[in-house]
Design an enzyme around this catalytic site. Structure first.
Site, PDB file in Angstrom:
ATOM      1  N   SER A 273     -19.912 -14.738 -18.449  1.00  0.00           N
ATOM      2  CA  SER A 273     -19.703 -13.533 -19.360  1.00  0.00           C
ATOM      3  C   SER A 273     -21.089 -13.207 -18.878  1.00  0.00           C
ATOM      4  O   SER A 273     -22.804 -13.524 -17.896  1.00  0.00           O
ATOM      5  CB  SER A 273     -19.513 -13.555 -19.671  1.00  0.00           C
ATOM      6  N   HIS A 414     -10.686 -13.342 -17.922  1.00  0.00           N
ATOM      7  CA  HIS A 414     -12.133 -13.602 -18.175  1.00  0.00           C
ATOM      8  C   HIS A 414     -12.036 -14.792 -18.983  1.00  0.00           C
ATOM      9  O   HIS A 414     -12.395 -14.680 -21.174  1.00  0.00           O
ATOM     10  CB  HIS A 414     -12.351 -12.394 -18.670  1.00  0.00           C
TER      11      HIS A 414
HETATM   12  C1  GCU Z   1     -18.753  -6.936 -21.836  1.00  0.00           C
HETATM   13  C2  GCU Z   1     -18.933  -6.706 -20.427  1.00  0.00           C
HETATM   14  C3  GCU Z   1     -19.749  -7.493 -19.494  1.00  0.00           C
HETATM   15  C4  GCU Z   1     -20.106  -8.657 -20.325  1.00  0.00           C
HETATM   16  C5  GCU Z   1     -18.686  -9.009 -21.374  1.00  0.00           C
HETATM   17  C6  GCU Z   1     -18.963 -10.483 -22.086  1.00  0.00           C
HETATM   18  O1  GCU Z   1     -17.177  -7.570 -21.273  1.00  0.00           O
HETATM   19  O2  GCU Z   1     -19.033  -5.063 -20.716  1.00  0.00           O
HETATM   20  O3  GCU Z   1     -20.125  -6.576 -18.878  1.00  0.00           O
HETATM   21  O4  GCU Z   1     -19.873  -9.289 -19.149  1.00  0.00           O
HETATM   22  O5  GCU Z   1     -18.672  -7.879 -22.294  1.00  0.00           O
HETATM   23  O6  GCU Z   1     -20.180 -10.935 -22.115  1.00  0.00           O
HETATM   24  O7  GCU Z   1     -17.812 -10.903 -22.901  1.00  0.00           O
END
Ligand code: GCU
Length: 436
Positions: A273, A414
């Site tokens: 992420s 995710h």
């Molecule tokens: C949020 C953000 C993302 C990121 C994510 C994370 O959802 O909008 O861009 O990748 O956090 O780091 O878990």
């Protein structure tokens, strides 16, 4: 989703420009789009055409001319400029336990000191070296979200204070994490799988380099460096938090070069992420990283910025104003104006192996946009006689593809899962000539 606006926008988009301006369609759509049919058309910048129009047809021109140009585009417009390795940096090995995790690994804790001043933020590196493997071993490194102690249920990992932000009260405080958070993220770190294949695993906490909130820079390396430079404000192309985290990964690699247990020429930088965005930037800037892995990195990571799907430049700049340099703000809602796109960030890893992974339910990160970045990095790899993802269409779920550019989309959300790790370890084994 504001459907009236969406309809208006869709209608306006199909009109000639003069009418579209009357309807106000030149303003960026504020909505989040999850409809592939609404993504719209876009033209990606060509990684193989130099700023002066020269076409890149060989690896040497890429290396000497085009690669530095693209790197500069990302520095000037997105991640900002990072400082050099500090001359006064010191490594202090603060603990070693040769019988950690039931004797499976040696645990080392190393404090990296960036300068002699008491306000120099210490970066605490945690390293597990598998005991059964012949030394030196290759290693995986990534930034963790909530502290080193969260990656394993190991009572020997030091709990360290970190600045945190409370969104309810809008206040920050220096806190020692509670024992109950030990091993909290264990599922994201497949230590035993890595040890079984002879890899060390290392991590650093994001908060040591920069606590992750808008004002967090004051307690991290960016605040310290700013003060040292005698300035009080960042320049529009000074580094953001992602730049700082990536820099921290390079400083960990500096340490590996001094540790005879680690084969510093075979270090894989990996992140999930926001730390996937970080891993891509670390690998782009620091060619000592042998393999680069982006897990569900999404917007600002592997996902193409020009696709209107899931998170957008406008949304990310608003929610995380500290992640990128100030110059990046001008692309909020104007991704089409970016002089580069994220397939070129992936291509900056060439000719080194790079792996992009998505999750089917992670629409926020735009899996297709992630795949398209990996795919469109391919022509750069071809300059080196290497194959990219090797397919034109997005593969089915749980069907990894690619040779030097790996890609998979797995079922689920995710996250970083055992499945992801299995692919990364296999990929690393293949490229490091191991596990035959
Ligand atoms: C949020 C953000 C993302 C990121 C994510 C994370 O959802 O909008 O861009 O990748 O956090 O780091 O878990």
């Amino acid at each position: 989703m504001n459907s009236t606006f969406a309809k208006l926008f869709a209608a306006a988009a199909s009109l000639p420009l003069s009418c579209a301006i009357v309807l106000g369609a030149s303003a960026p759509p504020p909505d989040i789009n999850y409809d592939e049919s609404k993504v719209g058309s876009y033209t990606l910048p060509d990684p193989l055409v130099c700023a002066d129009g020269t076409k890149v047809t060989d690896a040497a021109t890429w290396r000497v001319k085009r690669r530095p140009e693209i790197l500069e585009l990302f520095r000037a417009n997105m991640h900002g400029r990072s400082p050099a390795r500090p001359a006064e940096m010191k490594f202090e090995v603060t603990s070693v336990d040769k019988q950690a995790l039931g004797g499976r690994a040696t645990r080392k804790e190393i404090t990296v000191r960036f300068g002699p001043e008491p306000d120099a933020p210490p970066m605490r590196l945690l390293l597990y070296v598998p005991n059964a493997a012949p030394k030196p071993v290759p290693a995986f490194i990534g930034v963790n979200f909530e502290g080193n102690h969260t990656i394993a249920a190991d009572p020997g990992i030091t709990l360290t204070d970190q600045w945190t932000w409370d969104n309810k009260t809008k206040t920050e405080s220096l806190k020692r994490p509670g024992e109950e958070t030990r091993g909290k993220s264990i599922g994201r770190w497949a230590l035993d799988k890595a040890f079984a294949r002879g890899y060390a695993v290392a991590t650093i906490p994001r908060a040591d380099i920069e606590p992750d909130y808008a004002e967090g820079w004051r307690h991290g390396i960016r605040g310290y460096s700013l003060k040292k430079s005698g300035r009080t404000e960042f320049a529009p192309d000074d580094w953001g938090a992602i730049g700082a985290w990536a820099w921290g990964l390079s400083r960990a690699l500096d340490y590996f070069e001094t540790d005879s247990d680690i084969d510093a020429k075979h270090v894989v930088v990996m992140g999930h992420s926001r730390m996937g965005k970080t891993a891509l930037w670390a690998g782009a800037q620091d060619e000592r990283f042998a393999i680069v892995i982006s897990n569900d990195s999404g917007e600002g990571g592997a996902a193409l910025a020009r696709r209107w799907f899931g998170e957008t430049t406008a949304v990310i700049n608003k929610a995380f104003p500290h992640w990128f340099c100030a110059n990046f703000k001008q692309f909020s809602g104007h991704a089409d104006k970016l002089p580069m796109d994220q397939h070129e960030l992936v291509a900056l890893s060439a000719p080194r192996p790079v792996y992009v992974a998505s999750a089917e339910e992670d629409r926020w990160a735009d899996p297709r946009g992630e795949f398209l970045s990996a795919k469109n990095a391919g022509p750069v790899y071809q300059l080196f006689g290497k194959e990219g993802v090797g397919v034109d269409e997005m593969p089915a779920v749980n069907h990894p593809v690619g040779d030097t550019v790996g890609y998979h989309i797995r079922t689920g959300k995710h996250d970083v899962t055992e499945y992801d790790w299995e692919q990364y370890l296999r990929f690393a084994d293949r490229h490091f000539g191991r596990g035959k």
